[in-house]
Design a protein around this motif. Structure first.
Motif: not given
Length: 666
Positions: A273-280, A305-307, A311-318
């Motif tokens: 809704n805020a049109k903000v990009p997401i980092i997973l 959708v992760c890379e 997709g274009d969403v960065q995913a970091v395992h942590m």
């Protein structure tokens, strides 16, 4: 004509003639004149003892009386009554200035009358239709006069507005504002703790973040990132939505062993809704049951959708708890910020947004804000909502004083006159006078909007009543008056059968509520929960007060006095046995009096008595309940005397254990 009637008529004629002669004497100035009685009838007459002198009937009266007897004896006929036009004294009727949308109280004030409304459907603030207003005035022997409507001048808009977009040449790079979102207990606060090396979770009730916190984190690479830690509790979804309004990037935290949960989906929706990009950020990957790939697949259903899946969403395992891959997450954030090319204008008047607000015992109203444009310094005049401030002090996230705050920098501001609402827009103005103009205009605009909304509600209610009345009349139109009367009686039988006492005791149950929170956002969240209450048929909730800060003595007094109150209008004594008991004549101004509850007597703001009533009467009847607008007589202890102007308050005492309990199903 019978003998008695004839005697009465003759006596009336004698009286009339006597009055005429007295009248003529006053004009002719004839004195010491005597008349001899003249018998004009064979019937005996009753003397008219108005004066010791005897009176004589003139010839005209005698002839008229004999003619009347003649007509009365002919064939038993009676003469027709000659109607003489009555002489009415000219009385100037009082004019009542009326206008549309008058309430019962307004009309009573215009007519200089007391309110005597004792109907379930009408209250002193009930709005009357024009037909009812005219009818009431007419029945009171007055006449209506339309009040001249004041032509209000259209007020000039004095509101403060954001400045137009700045020249791109003036823009300079700024740190990204990142919001942490996700389901409760998925590790959001632990992640921030690891980044800024603090233990916020240890200070929170139940280990759950209860309000938004803004922090500036310095990375080893020299980059700066401003983090907004929003609550993960389901009850604070509105605050999470507000957090995304000022953010540039959302870090979505999902626990690897739990996967996508309800609040995870809500967080995704807020970001979209805020049109903000997401980092997973897939957290808790160190646990044996962790399954990061399952998390990525579940997110596909929600258009995240992760890379790895194109997709274009960065995913970091942590693992936030062990500090694994924290720098990888920070680098992903900085990289995305570079792509977004975040810049701001650090010159000119300040613009920003309030993240949270609260009342501090030592510093007064305090707000945490994110500066979005300009540079904030001490002495700046700010406006937010219907409050304004002259900045006295500023603090960073560590409580250290700062002299200025640039774009994307979170800062605590001290100097507000009142506590503004969280999420309010901050605008700098040129002077205190300008700040007053802005606040006055906003109060006026809000008042006009409220009037407009109230009128819409009133018109809707009136239309509903008219439609219901029309439908009822149509239903009864084909019935005879007997059938119509029977139908109306059957419909209203249950109301007729109830006495006023029973009707008062059968009123709906209402639970008044006072809400106080540590910050404005927490109060708002609790109010949103109360708005979802849907058991009004069992007990209705009534929020009588809400605010920010610690519970004060005024709050306690308000909690005690929410049942209403009355003022003493008259005092007198009644004799009970051999003793006199003081009695107060009161009018209930708010709420209702219930004899079962406790009462207190207040004089000059001091409580001089507490206890139960010894009697409560309406007119001469003992009653249990007295409603708003009704008069009553009451007595307390025989040793307590009343003064006109005293306040009598009805309240209920309850002992409630103080508990704090949080769970995900709140």
């Amino acid at each position: 004509m019978n003998r008695g009637m004839m005697l009465k008529l003759e006596n009336l004629v004698h009286l009339h003639c006597a009055c005429r002669q007295l009248h003529s004497l006053s004009y002719r100035k004839i004195h010491r004149t005597q008349w001899k009685p003249l018998r004009s009838s064979t019937y005996p007459m009753r003397p008219v003892q108005l004066h010791p002198q005897l009176w004589q009937i003139d010839t005209f009266t005698s002839v008229a009386l004999s003619q009347y007897r003649l007509l009365a004896t002919k064939e038993g006929k009676r003469p027709g009554k000659q109607k003489l036009p009555p002489i009415k004294p000219k009385i100037e009727r009082q004019e009542v200035k009326i206008q549309q949308r008058m309430t019962v109280q307004d009309l009573a004030r215009a007519m200089d009358k007391d309110i005597g409304v004792d109907l379930d459907s009408l209250e002193p603030d009930s709005v009357l239709e024009e037909v009812w207003i005219k009818e009431v005035v007419k029945k009171s022997g007055m006449k209506c006069k339309w009040a001249k409507l004041k032509q209000e001048k259209v007020r000039e808009n004095k509101d403060a507005m954001r400045r137009p977009p700045a020249d791109p040449a003036l823009l300079t790079p700024r740190p990204p504002v990142v919001t942490i979102l996700g389901h409760v207990d998925h590790g959001k606060t632990t992640l921030l703790d690891s980044l800024r090396k603090t233990q916020v979770a240890a200070m929170e009730a139940g280990g759950i973040t209860q309000h938004i916190g803004a922090f500036l984190v310095h990375l080893p690479s020299g980059e700066k990132i401003t983090f907004l830690d929003t609550p993960g509790h389901a009850a604070f979804s509105a605050m999470r939505a507000r957090g995304t309004q000022v953010t540039d990037i959302v870090i979505l935290v999902v626990a690897a062993e739990d996967g996508v949960m309800k609040q995870t989906i809500e967080s995704i929706q807020h970001a979209k809704n805020a049109k903000v990009p997401i980092i997973l950020a897939i957290n808790k990957c160190d646990k044996p049951e962790a399954d990061p790939e399952r998390v990525k697949k579940e997110l596909l259903a929600h258009d995240v959708v992760c890379e790895e899946y194109g997709g274009d969403v960065q995913a970091v395992h942590m693992s936030a708890l062990k500090g694994e891959n924290l720098m990888a997450l920070a680098e992903a954030t900085v990289a995305l910020a570079e792509v977004l090319e975040l810049k701001a204008d650090s010159t000119g008047l300040v613009e920003g947004t309030i993240i949270e607000s609260r009342t501090d015992q030592g510093r007064g109203p305090v707000t945490t804000a994110i500066i979005q444009r300009g540079t904030l310094r001490k002495g700046c005049i700010l406006v937010a909502g219907k409050s304004w401030a002259k900045v006295r002090l500023m603090f960073d996230e560590n409580g250290k004083t700062v002299d200025e705050a640039t774009p994307s920098m979170p800062v605590e501001i001290v100097g507000w006159k009142e506590v503004p609402s969280a999420g309010a827009e901050i605008l700098e103005v040129e002077s205190e006078q300008r700040a007053h103009e802005v606040v006055d205009w906003r109060n006026y605009a809000e008042q006009q909007e409220k009037i407009k909304q109230d009128m819409e509600v009133i018109e809707t209610k009136q239309k509903e009543h008219k439609d219901a009345y029309k439908k009822e009349r149509e239903r009864l139109s084909n019935l005879t008056w007997r059938q119509r009367k029977a139908a109306l009686y059957k419909t209203n039988k249950h109301l007729i059968a109830m006495s006023s006492k029973e009707r008062a005791e059968s009123d709906r149950k209402v639970l008044p509520v006072i809400v106080k929170g540590d910050v404005d956002g927490s109060t708002e969240a609790i109010l949103n929960i109360l708005d979802s209450y849907n058991a009004d048929d069992e007990c209705e909730l009534d929020v009588i007060h809400f605010g920010v800060g610690d519970v004060s003595e005024n709050d306690i007094n308000l909690a005690e006095t929410f049942k209403g109150e009355a003022s003493v209008l008259a005092t007198f004594c009644v004799t009970v046995g051999k003793s006199k008991v003081p009695v107060a004549g009161c009018r209930v101004q708010k709420g209702q009096f219930d004899r079962k509850l406790k009462f207190k007597l207040i004089r000059n703001r001091d409580v001089i008595w507490k206890g139960f009533l010894t009697s409560l009467k309406h007119h001469k009847d003992d009653v249990q309940v007295i409603k708003t607008g009704m008069d009553c007589g009451l007595s307390l202890d025989k040793n307590i005397e009343f003064n006109i102007g005293d306040e009598i308050i009805c309240y209920e005492e309850k002992k409630v254990e103080r508990t704090i309990s949080w769970d995900s199903g709140f």
